[in-house]
Design an enzyme around this catalytic site. Structure first.
Site, PDB file in Angstrom:
ATOM      1  N   HIS A  89     -51.015 100.563 -78.507  1.00  0.00           N
ATOM      2  CA  HIS A  89     -50.267  99.470 -79.150  1.00  0.00           C
ATOM      3  C   HIS A  89     -50.564  99.498 -80.653  1.00  0.00           C
ATOM      4  O   HIS A  89     -51.681  99.784 -81.067  1.00  0.00           O
ATOM      5  CB  HIS A  89     -50.679  98.121 -78.542  1.00  0.00           C
ATOM      6  CG  HIS A  89     -49.779  97.015 -79.002  1.00  0.00           C
ATOM      7  ND1 HIS A  89     -49.919  96.425 -80.233  1.00  0.00           N
ATOM      8  CD2 HIS A  89     -48.700  96.444 -78.422  1.00  0.00           C
ATOM      9  CE1 HIS A  89     -48.960  95.515 -80.382  1.00  0.00           C
ATOM     10  NE2 HIS A  89     -48.202  95.510 -79.293  1.00  0.00           N
ATOM     11  N   GLU A 156     -41.843 100.383 -80.391  1.00  0.00           N
ATOM     12  CA  GLU A 156     -42.130  99.103 -81.031  1.00  0.00           C
ATOM     13  C   GLU A 156     -42.302  99.312 -82.535  1.00  0.00           C
ATOM     14  O   GLU A 156     -43.410  99.627 -82.998  1.00  0.00           O
ATOM     15  CB  GLU A 156     -43.420  98.512 -80.457  1.00  0.00           C
ATOM     16  CG  GLU A 156     -43.358  98.242 -78.975  1.00  0.00           C
ATOM     17  CD  GLU A 156     -44.279  97.091 -78.577  1.00  0.00           C
ATOM     18  OE1 GLU A 156     -43.770  96.119 -78.043  1.00  0.00           O
ATOM     19  OE2 GLU A 156     -45.490  97.178 -78.835  1.00  0.00           O
TER      20      GLU A 156
HETATM   21  P1  PGA Z   1     -43.613  90.396 -80.048  1.00  0.00           P
HETATM   22  O1  PGA Z   1     -44.673  91.512 -79.646  1.00  0.00           O
HETATM   23  O2  PGA Z   1     -42.621  90.297 -78.914  1.00  0.00           O
HETATM   24  O3  PGA Z   1     -44.398  89.136 -80.230  1.00  0.00           O
HETATM   25  O4  PGA Z   1     -42.952  90.858 -81.311  1.00  0.00           O
HETATM   26  C1  PGA Z   1     -44.305  92.667 -78.951  1.00  0.00           C
HETATM   27  C2  PGA Z   1     -45.497  93.546 -78.723  1.00  0.00           C
HETATM   28  O5  PGA Z   1     -46.346  93.644 -79.615  1.00  0.00           O
HETATM   29  O6  PGA Z   1     -45.624  94.155 -77.661  1.00  0.00           O
END
Ligand code: PGA
Length: 232
Positions: A89, A156
């Site tokens: 992540h 992401e």
């Molecule tokens: P968020 O986070 O939906 O709060 O933007 C997504 C993530 O970090 O997996």
């Protein structure tokens, strides 16, 4: 559709357990076809015996056990029958200095042990503005066996996480096309997904689901996102 909630460092063990019971009941009553995952904080990891969704760990170290203070390994995950792990992540990469190399080692070890793996990738705003997204993602994926059947790649973009501003539909579709072209078979999007934008995002070509942070913290809002995935 694959729909995953990432609690990060939110919720306690007791609030997670009551959330998980509510989620399981919702999924049982509504008979959704979605593959649902929940990533609670480490202290709230529970036996993965919920029949309608899977519990995953947000992180683990690539060992069975040993002297790795502050980490958990395969033995601890096995005890709880947890078969799903998130790797790489951006908060771990950026805040805790997790490199592509350590992500590769984690992937190799846990794939060898047959775990479901969510591998998170995503570029910074600088990389996007420099039009180097493809090269950057290719680098994050190098050394990862993309043919591993239990791999889910989570795209992401760092600039869309927790900001309330998700990537545009065009940006999501184009980047998922890049990831598919690089050889990823299942790709979910994460970054400010909420009940309002989830359906449009999940209806895009190349989007196999969503990874939800902030909007997964309330059960009602996560359930709305799951419903939106069904209606695509
Ligand atoms: P968020 O986070 O939906 O709060 O933007 C997504 C993530 O970090 O997996």
């Amino acid at each position: 559709m694959i729909i995953a909630g990432n609690f990060k460092t939110n919720h306690t063990r007791s609030s997670t357990l009551s959330y998980a019971k509510g989620l399981n009941q919702f999924l049982r009553d509504r008979q959704f076809g979605a593959e649902v995952y929940l990533f609670p904080p480490m202290s709230a990891l529970a036996y993965d015996d919920f029949s309608h969704f899977s519990i995953g760990a947000q992180n683990a170290y690539p060992v069975c056990g040993g002297a790795y203070t502050g980490e958990i390994g395969l033995d601890q995950l096995n005890e709880l029958q947890i078969k799903t792990l998130m790797i790489g992540h951006s908060e771990r990469r950026v805040l805790l200095g997790e490199s592509d190399q350590i992500c590769q080692r984690k992937f190799e070890f846990f794939a060898h042990h047959g775990m479901n793996i969510f591998l998170c990738v995503g570029e910074s705003l600088e990389v996007r503005q420099a039009q180097k997204v493809r090269e950057f993602l290719a680098l994050q994926l190098s050394g990862i066996d993309l043919s591993y059947a239990r791999l889910i790649v989570a795209y992401e973009p760092i600039w869309a996480i927790g900001t309330g501003v998700s990537a545009s539909l065009i940006e999501i579709q184009e980047t998922h096309a890049i990831l598919k072209d690089l050889g990823c078979s299942r790709v979910v999007y994460g970054g400010s997904v909420n009940p309002q934008n989830a359906r449009e995002i999940m209806s895009l070509d190349g989007v196999d689901g969503v990874l939800v942070g902030g909007a997964s913290l309330r059960l009602e809002s996560f359930c709305e996102i799951i419903e939106n995935g069904e209606m695509k």
